[in-house]
Structures are given as structure tokens and as C-alpha cells.
Design a protein around this motif. Structure first.
Motif, PDB file in Angstrom:
ATOM      1  N   PHE A  42       0.610  -1.214   0.182  1.00 34.35           N
ATOM      2  CA  PHE A  42       0.127   0.066  -0.012  1.00 34.35           C
ATOM      3  C   PHE A  42       0.960   1.343   0.007  1.00 34.35           C
ATOM      4  CE2 PHE A  42      -2.601  -3.068   2.218  1.00 34.35           C
ATOM      5  CZ  PHE A  42      -3.769  -3.451   1.222  1.00 34.35           C
ATOM      6  N   LEU A  54      -6.524   4.668   1.645  1.00 39.63           N
ATOM      7  CA  LEU A  54      -6.257   3.425   2.461  1.00 39.63           C
ATOM      8  C   LEU A  54      -7.293   2.860   3.475  1.00 39.63           C
ATOM      9  CD1 LEU A  54      -3.921   1.645   2.588  1.00 39.63           C
ATOM     10  CD2 LEU A  54      -2.888   3.113   4.771  1.00 39.63           C
ATOM     11  N   VAL A  87      -8.607  -1.052   3.093  1.00 35.85           N
ATOM     12  CA  VAL A  87      -8.298  -1.908   3.902  1.00 35.85           C
ATOM     13  C   VAL A  87      -9.357  -2.335   4.720  1.00 35.85           C
ATOM     14  CG1 VAL A  87      -7.079  -2.347   6.053  1.00 35.85           C
ATOM     15  CG2 VAL A  87      -5.803  -1.202   4.223  1.00 35.85           C
ATOM     16  N   VAL A  88     -10.352  -1.675   4.989  1.00 32.26           N
ATOM     17  CA  VAL A  88     -11.294  -1.993   5.824  1.00 32.26           C
ATOM     18  C   VAL A  88     -13.039  -2.295   5.222  1.00 32.26           C
ATOM     19  CG1 VAL A  88     -12.816  -1.011   7.876  1.00 32.26           C
ATOM     20  CG2 VAL A  88     -10.640  -0.366   7.828  1.00 32.26           C
ATOM     21  N   ALA A 136     -11.256  -4.623   0.760  1.00 29.49           N
ATOM     22  CA  ALA A 136     -10.368  -5.840   0.590  1.00 29.49           C
ATOM     23  C   ALA A 136     -11.388  -6.851   1.377  1.00 29.49           C
ATOM     24  CB  ALA A 136      -9.152  -5.862   1.449  1.00 29.49           C
ATOM     25  N   HIS A 150      -0.450 -13.457  -0.313  1.00 25.11           N
ATOM     26  CA  HIS A 150      -0.213 -12.173   0.264  1.00 25.11           C
ATOM     27  C   HIS A 150       1.081 -12.007   0.500  1.00 25.11           C
ATOM     28  CE1 HIS A 150      -4.445 -12.185   1.779  1.00 25.11           C
ATOM     29  NE2 HIS A 150      -4.214 -11.122   2.255  1.00 25.11           N
ATOM     30  N   ASN A 177       2.366  -8.967  -1.212  1.00 25.63           N
ATOM     31  CA  ASN A 177       2.805  -7.924  -0.408  1.00 25.63           C
ATOM     32  C   ASN A 177       4.229  -7.196  -0.216  1.00 25.63           C
ATOM     33  OD1 ASN A 177      -0.097  -7.538  -0.182  1.00 25.63           O
ATOM     34  ND2 ASN A 177      -0.118  -8.329   1.964  1.00 25.63           N
ATOM     35  N   GLN A 237      -2.131 -14.129   7.763  1.00 26.24           N
ATOM     36  CA  GLN A 237      -3.339 -14.487   6.965  1.00 26.24           C
ATOM     37  C   GLN A 237      -3.760 -16.013   7.008  1.00 26.24           C
ATOM     38  OE1 GLN A 237      -0.571 -12.856   6.110  1.00 26.24           O
ATOM     39  NE2 GLN A 237      -1.457 -10.854   5.630  1.00 26.24           N
ATOM     40  N   ASN A 257      -9.016  -6.024  10.459  1.00 25.07           N
ATOM     41  CA  ASN A 257      -8.257  -5.047   9.345  1.00 25.07           C
ATOM     42  C   ASN A 257      -8.248  -3.559   9.991  1.00 25.07           C
ATOM     43  OD1 ASN A 257      -7.746  -7.174   7.662  1.00 25.07           O
ATOM     44  ND2 ASN A 257      -8.382  -6.223   5.921  1.00 25.07           N
ATOM     45  N   LEU A 266      -4.990  -1.750  11.295  1.00 22.29           N
ATOM     46  CA  LEU A 266      -4.758  -0.294  10.696  1.00 22.29           C
ATOM     47  C   LEU A 266      -4.627   0.805  11.652  1.00 22.29           C
ATOM     48  CD1 LEU A 266      -4.205   1.326   8.041  1.00 22.29           C
ATOM     49  CD2 LEU A 266      -6.692   1.785   7.796  1.00 22.29           C
TER      50      LEU A 266
END
Length: 243
Positions: free
Chosen positions: A80, A88, A92-93, A96, A185, A188, A203, A230, A234
Motif C-alpha cells: 500500500f 487506504l 483495508v476496511v 479488501a 499475500h 505484499n 493470513q 483489518n 490499521l
């Protein structure tokens, strides 16, 4: 087609010890269950215990992963890095959790309509990836055709039960699905190696807890738990940031 109803699950318990025992029993022998739904008696306390367990597992894993990264000089995630701070939280919240749960857990009902929808979505994605200025009309026609057939099949198959081979093979399917959720993942990180495999343990743990919630309570419960986890991770990252 060999079809059967989803296995009936016992009533949801609200006592933390009972919830954890139910979770352990599921992991020993994953099964396609008839989800109770968030409105069922005990669903919200049950959901809260598993979501708390998921977050606690992530919190415990983070220092271990930090040590592993430092010991082997592995890079930090940069997935990210190019995303604006304003977008973001939404990614993310909201985006995703919704897309990942639909893709990785939506089909775990084992019903023909769910597997048809998964296959159609994958095919539609493959068609859209081929979009080029010189073939945009052909690609658009193919995409609309795939989308239409996917929606039609999903509607026509709506009353079908669980596919027999899927139910019988679900223990293997469940753990393969967890691996397929965790391993992508690795993207990432800017570089990937065998030493980086432990970095996707969070994950993998999430896949187990979310997969359980999907079967026990339902897909919406898994989406909400994913979003909650998430969001808290975050928030913790923002609070811990020196900037």
C-alpha cells in the motif's frame, strides 16, 4: 449430480470456553454447515469471541514476525506504499474484506450456484485482463456474455443443495483454501523467498477463523470479522507510526 443438504450444526454457544471448544472441533474435522445467521440466538457473542480470538492471534504473531524479519533481513511489506492515505482505510476496511471473503469463502457453501458464480467471476476477470484498445469491442461482448451466463446460472441453481464430493472432501478443500488465501499475500513484499513464508502466518490464521465463521454463522459474519480485524490493525499501525 450428487447433492445433499448442509450438515446441521449444534446451537451456538455464548460461553467463551464453549465457543473455543466448538472452534477446535471444527478445525479437527471441517464440515460444510448450514450457517445459523447473525440473527440466531447467541450469534453475536459467538462472533465476538472468534473475532477476538482472531485479533489476539494476530497481536501475538506480530512480534514474532518482526523478529523473523530482523533476523533474516527480510523486507517490510510495500503493498500500500503507493496508495493515498485518504483511500487506504476504504481499501483495508471495506473493499479488501468484502472482495476477499467473496472470493475465498463465498463458494465454501459447496452449493452449485456458489461454485458457478466463482467460476464465472474468475472467467470474467480473465476476460477483462485481456482488454486492449484494438479489441475492446470484442472483449466487451465477451465480458457481457460471461456476466449474463454467470447470473443466469446462479439464479437457476439457487435451490440446489451441497455437492456430494465437495462435502466429502471439505476438510482438504478447507485447508487448501486457507493456503490459497495466505500465499498470495506474499505479493505484499517486494521480494519473495522460502524464508518469507512465515510472514503470511497472520493470513493463514485469519483464514482458519474466518472460514469457521463463514460455516458456523455465515458469510456476512466473516466479512464483518475481517473488516473489524483489518480496521484495528490499521489503527494500531497509525498510532504506532512516528509520522
Amino acid at each position: 449430480m450428487d447433492l445433499e443438504p448442509a450438515s446441521a450444526a449444534p446451537a451456538l454457544t455464548t460461553a467463551p470456553r464453549g465457543v473455543l471448544a466448538d472452534f477446535r472441533a471444527f478445525l479437527r474435522r471441517p464440515a460444510v454447515l448450514a450457517p445459523a445467521g447473525l440473527r440466531a440466538p447467541g450469534a453475536l457473542p459467538h462472533w465476538a469471541v472468534i473475532t477476538g480470538l482472531q485479533i489476539a492471534g494476530l497481536v501475538l504473531l506480530l512480534p514474532l514476525l518482526h523478529f523473523w524479519q530482523s533476523a533474516f533481513k527480510l523486507p517490510s511489506p510495500d503493498a500500500f506504499g503507493q496508495v493515498s492515505p485518504e483511500l487506504l482505510p476504504w481499501i483495508v476496511v471495506v473493499i479488501a474484506p468484502l472482495l476477499e471473503e467473496l472470493l475465498f469463502r463465498g463458494w465454501q457453501s459447496g452449493r452449485p450456484r456458489a461454485l458457478w458464480l466463482l467460476a464465472g467471476s474468475v472467467l470474467l476477470g480473465a476476460v477483462l485482463v485481456t482488454v486492449r484498445p484494438e479489441n475492446i469491442e470484442l472483449t466487451g461482448t465477451a465480458a457481457l456474455t460471461v456476466a449474463g451466463l454467470t447470473g443466469l446460472g446462479w439464479f437457476l441453481l439457487r435451490k440446489r443443495g451441497v455437492i456430494g464430493w465437495f462435502a466429502r472432501g471439505f476438510p482438504v478443500i478447507f485447508y487448501l483454501g486457507a493456503a490459497l488465501f495466505a500465499l498470495p499475500h506474499l505479493a505484499n513484499y517486494p521480494s519473495v523467498s522460502l524464508l518469507a513464508l512465515p510472514l503470511v502466518l497472520p493470513q493463514a490464521w485469519a483464514a482458519l477463523t474466518l472460514g469457521y465463521l463463514r460455516q458456523r454463522i455465515g458469510l456476512v459474519a466473516a466479512i464483518l470479522a475481517h473488516a473489524t480485524s483489518n480496521g484495528l490493525m490499521l489503527l494500531a499501525a497509525v498510532v504506532a507510526s512516528p509520522y
